[in-house]
Scaffold this active site. Structure first.
Site, PDB file in Angstrom:
ATOM      1  N   ARG A 155       5.166  24.294 -10.937  1.00  0.00           N
ATOM      2  CA  ARG A 155       5.262  24.524  -9.609  1.00  0.00           C
ATOM      3  C   ARG A 155       4.351  25.717  -9.147  1.00  0.00           C
ATOM      4  O   ARG A 155       3.805  25.493  -7.978  1.00  0.00           O
ATOM      5  CB  ARG A 155       6.592  24.720  -8.896  1.00  0.00           C
ATOM      6  CG  ARG A 155       6.824  24.842  -7.748  1.00  0.00           C
ATOM      7  CD  ARG A 155       8.036  24.812  -7.132  1.00  0.00           C
ATOM      8  NE  ARG A 155       8.249  24.938  -5.537  1.00  0.00           N
ATOM      9  CZ  ARG A 155       9.070  24.476  -4.851  1.00  0.00           C
ATOM     10  NH1 ARG A 155      10.363  24.261  -5.208  1.00  0.00           N
ATOM     11  NH2 ARG A 155       8.997  25.107  -3.416  1.00  0.00           N
ATOM     12  N   ARG A 181      28.190  31.528   2.138  1.00  0.00           N
ATOM     13  CA  ARG A 181      27.895  31.011   0.798  1.00  0.00           C
ATOM     14  C   ARG A 181      27.066  29.717   0.402  1.00  0.00           C
ATOM     15  O   ARG A 181      27.029  28.930  -0.486  1.00  0.00           O
ATOM     16  CB  ARG A 181      28.923  30.994  -0.232  1.00  0.00           C
ATOM     17  CG  ARG A 181      29.553  32.388  -0.398  1.00  0.00           C
ATOM     18  CD  ARG A 181      30.701  32.712  -1.537  1.00  0.00           C
ATOM     19  NE  ARG A 181      31.233  33.743  -1.497  1.00  0.00           N
ATOM     20  CZ  ARG A 181      32.389  34.219  -0.994  1.00  0.00           C
ATOM     21  NH1 ARG A 181      32.997  33.212  -0.333  1.00  0.00           N
ATOM     22  NH2 ARG A 181      32.833  35.333  -0.939  1.00  0.00           N
ATOM     23  N   LYS A 225      12.101  26.286  -0.843  1.00  0.00           N
ATOM     24  CA  LYS A 225      11.925  27.741  -0.758  1.00  0.00           C
ATOM     25  C   LYS A 225      12.122  28.316   0.424  1.00  0.00           C
ATOM     26  O   LYS A 225      11.302  27.776   1.410  1.00  0.00           O
ATOM     27  CB  LYS A 225      10.370  28.088  -1.417  1.00  0.00           C
ATOM     28  CG  LYS A 225      10.057  28.002  -2.776  1.00  0.00           C
ATOM     29  CD  LYS A 225       8.606  28.650  -3.202  1.00  0.00           C
ATOM     30  CE  LYS A 225       8.417  28.274  -4.459  1.00  0.00           C
ATOM     31  NZ  LYS A 225       7.036  28.819  -4.880  1.00  0.00           N
ATOM     32  N   LYS A 265       3.518  17.239  -3.325  1.00  0.00           N
ATOM     33  CA  LYS A 265       4.264  18.574  -3.003  1.00  0.00           C
ATOM     34  C   LYS A 265       5.590  17.785  -3.699  1.00  0.00           C
ATOM     35  O   LYS A 265       6.445  18.433  -4.497  1.00  0.00           O
ATOM     36  CB  LYS A 265       4.348  19.198  -1.720  1.00  0.00           C
ATOM     37  CG  LYS A 265       5.442  20.196  -2.131  1.00  0.00           C
ATOM     38  CD  LYS A 265       5.225  21.296  -1.198  1.00  0.00           C
ATOM     39  CE  LYS A 265       6.266  22.506  -1.761  1.00  0.00           C
ATOM     40  NZ  LYS A 265       6.483  23.597  -0.940  1.00  0.00           N
ATOM     41  N   HIS A 312      -3.035  31.807  -3.364  1.00  0.00           N
ATOM     42  CA  HIS A 312      -2.149  32.568  -2.544  1.00  0.00           C
ATOM     43  C   HIS A 312      -1.813  33.948  -2.978  1.00  0.00           C
ATOM     44  O   HIS A 312      -1.467  34.770  -2.218  1.00  0.00           O
ATOM     45  CB  HIS A 312      -0.721  31.964  -2.849  1.00  0.00           C
ATOM     46  CG  HIS A 312      -0.378  30.593  -1.858  1.00  0.00           C
ATOM     47  ND1 HIS A 312      -1.207  29.587  -1.811  1.00  0.00           N
ATOM     48  CD2 HIS A 312       0.537  30.407  -0.930  1.00  0.00           C
ATOM     49  CE1 HIS A 312      -0.732  28.565  -1.167  1.00  0.00           C
ATOM     50  NE2 HIS A 312       0.148  29.096  -0.565  1.00  0.00           N
ATOM     51  N   HIS A 337      -1.161  32.683   7.586  1.00  0.00           N
ATOM     52  CA  HIS A 337      -0.911  32.529   6.040  1.00  0.00           C
ATOM     53  C   HIS A 337      -2.102  31.350   5.563  1.00  0.00           C
ATOM     54  O   HIS A 337      -2.711  31.794   4.636  1.00  0.00           O
ATOM     55  CB  HIS A 337       0.477  32.019   6.005  1.00  0.00           C
ATOM     56  CG  HIS A 337       0.681  31.517   4.541  1.00  0.00           C
ATOM     57  ND1 HIS A 337       0.880  32.318   3.576  1.00  0.00           N
ATOM     58  CD2 HIS A 337       0.990  30.126   4.013  1.00  0.00           C
ATOM     59  CE1 HIS A 337       1.375  31.571   2.520  1.00  0.00           C
ATOM     60  NE2 HIS A 337       1.090  30.391   2.622  1.00  0.00           N
ATOM     61  N   HIS A 358      -1.862  36.455  -0.269  1.00  0.00           N
ATOM     62  CA  HIS A 358      -0.790  37.076   0.268  1.00  0.00           C
ATOM     63  C   HIS A 358      -1.370  38.588   0.217  1.00  0.00           C
ATOM     64  O   HIS A 358      -0.869  39.425   0.957  1.00  0.00           O
ATOM     65  CB  HIS A 358       0.592  37.247  -0.815  1.00  0.00           C
ATOM     66  CG  HIS A 358       1.237  35.814  -0.777  1.00  0.00           C
ATOM     67  ND1 HIS A 358       2.119  35.654  -1.896  1.00  0.00           N
ATOM     68  CD2 HIS A 358       1.408  34.988   0.320  1.00  0.00           C
ATOM     69  CE1 HIS A 358       2.719  34.188  -1.293  1.00  0.00           C
ATOM     70  NE2 HIS A 358       2.309  34.077  -0.083  1.00  0.00           N
ATOM     71  N   GLU A 400      -3.593  24.073   3.266  1.00  0.00           N
ATOM     72  CA  GLU A 400      -2.744  23.629   2.465  1.00  0.00           C
ATOM     73  C   GLU A 400      -3.131  22.301   2.033  1.00  0.00           C
ATOM     74  O   GLU A 400      -2.735  21.731   1.040  1.00  0.00           O
ATOM     75  CB  GLU A 400      -1.284  23.897   3.051  1.00  0.00           C
ATOM     76  CG  GLU A 400      -0.881  25.442   3.406  1.00  0.00           C
ATOM     77  CD  GLU A 400      -0.555  26.265   2.072  1.00  0.00           C
ATOM     78  OE1 GLU A 400      -0.680  25.779   0.833  1.00  0.00           O
ATOM     79  OE2 GLU A 400       0.017  27.349   2.273  1.00  0.00           O
ATOM     80  N   ASN A 460       0.700  27.436  -5.672  1.00  0.00           N
ATOM     81  CA  ASN A 460       0.176  28.790  -5.186  1.00  0.00           C
ATOM     82  C   ASN A 460      -1.472  28.842  -5.442  1.00  0.00           C
ATOM     83  O   ASN A 460      -1.790  30.142  -5.294  1.00  0.00           O
ATOM     84  CB  ASN A 460       1.029  29.895  -5.764  1.00  0.00           C
ATOM     85  CG  ASN A 460       2.527  29.803  -5.357  1.00  0.00           C
ATOM     86  OD1 ASN A 460       2.682  29.723  -4.247  1.00  0.00           O
ATOM     87  ND2 ASN A 460       3.414  30.034  -6.351  1.00  0.00           N
ATOM     88  N   GLU A 481      10.451  26.401 -10.238  1.00  0.00           N
ATOM     89  CA  GLU A 481       9.257  27.169 -10.478  1.00  0.00           C
ATOM     90  C   GLU A 481       9.211  27.849 -11.937  1.00  0.00           C
ATOM     91  O   GLU A 481       8.811  29.038 -12.288  1.00  0.00           O
ATOM     92  CB  GLU A 481       8.620  28.001  -9.572  1.00  0.00           C
ATOM     93  CG  GLU A 481       7.232  28.373  -9.560  1.00  0.00           C
ATOM     94  CD  GLU A 481       6.574  29.096  -8.405  1.00  0.00           C
ATOM     95  OE1 GLU A 481       6.745  28.745  -7.334  1.00  0.00           O
ATOM     96  OE2 GLU A 481       5.891  30.180  -8.681  1.00  0.00           O
TER      97      GLU A 481
END
Ligand code: NAD
Ligand code: GLY
Length: 369
Positions: free
Chosen positions: A241, A121, A143, A227, A248, A265, A252, A185, A245, A237
């Site tokens: 935030r 956990r 993330k 960042k 992206h 990526h 993606h 990036e 992206n 987000e």
């Protein structure tokens, strides 16, 4: 070696942590103050282990350090490989006081972070990113996750590291294609939030491609600062935030179409940012000169200027429909209101979007500024 490391803070209340950036830190920097118990599990992959595992171990003097070495590649960012981390942790009897350490690029970082978020956990973890992309982006902000065959990064959790240790020397062994992917990036931060940085990048892009240390440290520091600032304002987000992206959603879709690992990526993000600039122009948000400036800088970082071979506008529509930013089935994109000023919008003109898609789904040749 630079005289001293530079340090930044990701300001998140009780989850606040430092980012330490410097040359030659691996092997000499003592990370034990960030470890609660005696157990450490370094998670890395078969490419990075022979290069940096021994020096990473040296950052934990006096601790019991175990190691999990994963197969290398985006295609292994999946349940089966994630489970290998849990196998190692349970076989070596790691307790809730253990600390996981991600040593590698964004794939290792995202998987290790997700393992840390869910093992018993939740246990602490440390990021030691070794690609430019992971140093300026994926290691910061918490993330974590894995891919699903139907979509990238669709399964995961927010889980912040205890510390991020960035050694620019580790970039010396990085293939040039990976350096370019990381630069995508870096350029992103200039485009979304920092025109002064954008201007600096236009002057220094060649030095960065050539891995000149002073330029690298500055670019990494300014990228991480941007960042950290955005993450501190909007950790989960809820809004802001999402500007991280930029490119992206297109990216993606291209990564998924090409098959995970075939397009990097950062390469997909670079082309995706060109597409976002193109659509921003078509929607009357930026000027032709701004579009040209953005596309030129991205191209100077040796990033591709068109979609993967064989990809059609219909492929984009199908794949962009599963993007995490979409709400109630409506497409949401990050576009540019100006250079240095990004916005998340669902006001996407479908006719203009199709024009952009057709422009980048060309049969051959790059899209020129
Ligand atoms: P990667 O982790 O696949 O690393 C690229 C390649 O470089 C791999 O083959 C790796 O083994 C190798 N490598 C790593 N360090 C090296 C070194 N110093 N020398 C030589 N080779 C080295 O790819 P990446 O670009 O680092 O990360 C991409 C991943 O990051 C994607 O899965 C993406 O979804 C994720 N990502 C996550 C976030 C986030 O916020 N969590 C942000 C951006 C990207
Ligand atoms: N890379 C996007 C984010 O961290 O939010």
């Amino acid at each position: 070696m630079l005289d001293s490391a530079r340090e930044l803070t990701v300001d998140l209340g009780e989850r606040t942590y430092p980012i330490i950036i410097g040359q030659g830190l691996l092997g000499s920097y003592d990370l034990t103050p960030f470890v609660q118990g005696n157990q450490v599990m370094i998670v890395t992959n078969e490419t990075v282990a022979p290069l940096y595992l021994e020096s990473a171990k040296a950052c934990f003097p006096g601790k019991n350090v175990d190691v999990a070495v994963l197969p290398d590649g985006e295609k292994y960012k999946d349940w089966q490989t994630l489970n290998q981390i849990f196998d190692h942790l349970l076989e070596q009897r790691h307790s809730r006081k253990t600390t996981l350490v991600a040593l590698g690029g964004g794939v290792v970082g995202d998987m290790t972070g997700f393992a840390a978020a869910s093992y018993q956990r939740g246990v602490p973890f440390i990021q030691i990113p070794t690609t430019l992309l992971s140093q300026v982006d994926s290691s910061v902000g918490g993330k974590t996750g894995i891919n699903h065959p139907l979509g990238k990064n669709m399964i995961g959790a927010f889980h912040q590291p205890e510390v991020v240790l960035i050694d620019t020397e580790s970039l010396r062994t990085l293939p040039p294609r990976e350096v370019s992917a990381g630069l995508a990036e870096v350029i992103k931060y200039g485009l979304i939030r920092d025109t002064e940085f954008l201007g600096w990048l236009e002057k220094e892009v060649t030095a960065l491609v050539d891995l000149e240390t002073t330029a690298l440290v500055e670019a990494i520091y300014r990228s991480c600062a941007c960042k950290a600032d955005v993450v501190a304002l909007d950790e989960r987000e809820g809004g802001l935030r999402a500007i991280l992206n930029l490119g992206h959603t297109f990216g993606h879709a291209m990564e998924t179409f090409a098959g995970y690992g075939n397009w990097l990526h950062g390469e997909a993000v670079g082309t995706g940012m060109m597409m976002a600039a193109d659509l921003s122009l078509r929607q009357g948000m930026i000027s032709e000169q701004d579009r040209a400036r953005a596309i030129r800088l991205i191209a100077q970082a040796s990033l591709p200027g068109r979609a993967p071979e064989g990809m059609t506008p219909d492929d984009f529509h199908r794949l962009m429909a599963v993007d995490k930013k979409n709400v109630d089935g409506a497409l949401r994109l990050v576009l540019l209101r100006a250079l240095g000023d990004a916005v998340v919008t669902d006001e996407v003109d479908v006719v203009k979007l199709d024009e952009t898609l057709r422009t980048f789904c060309v049969v051959s040749g790059d899209v020129h500024a």
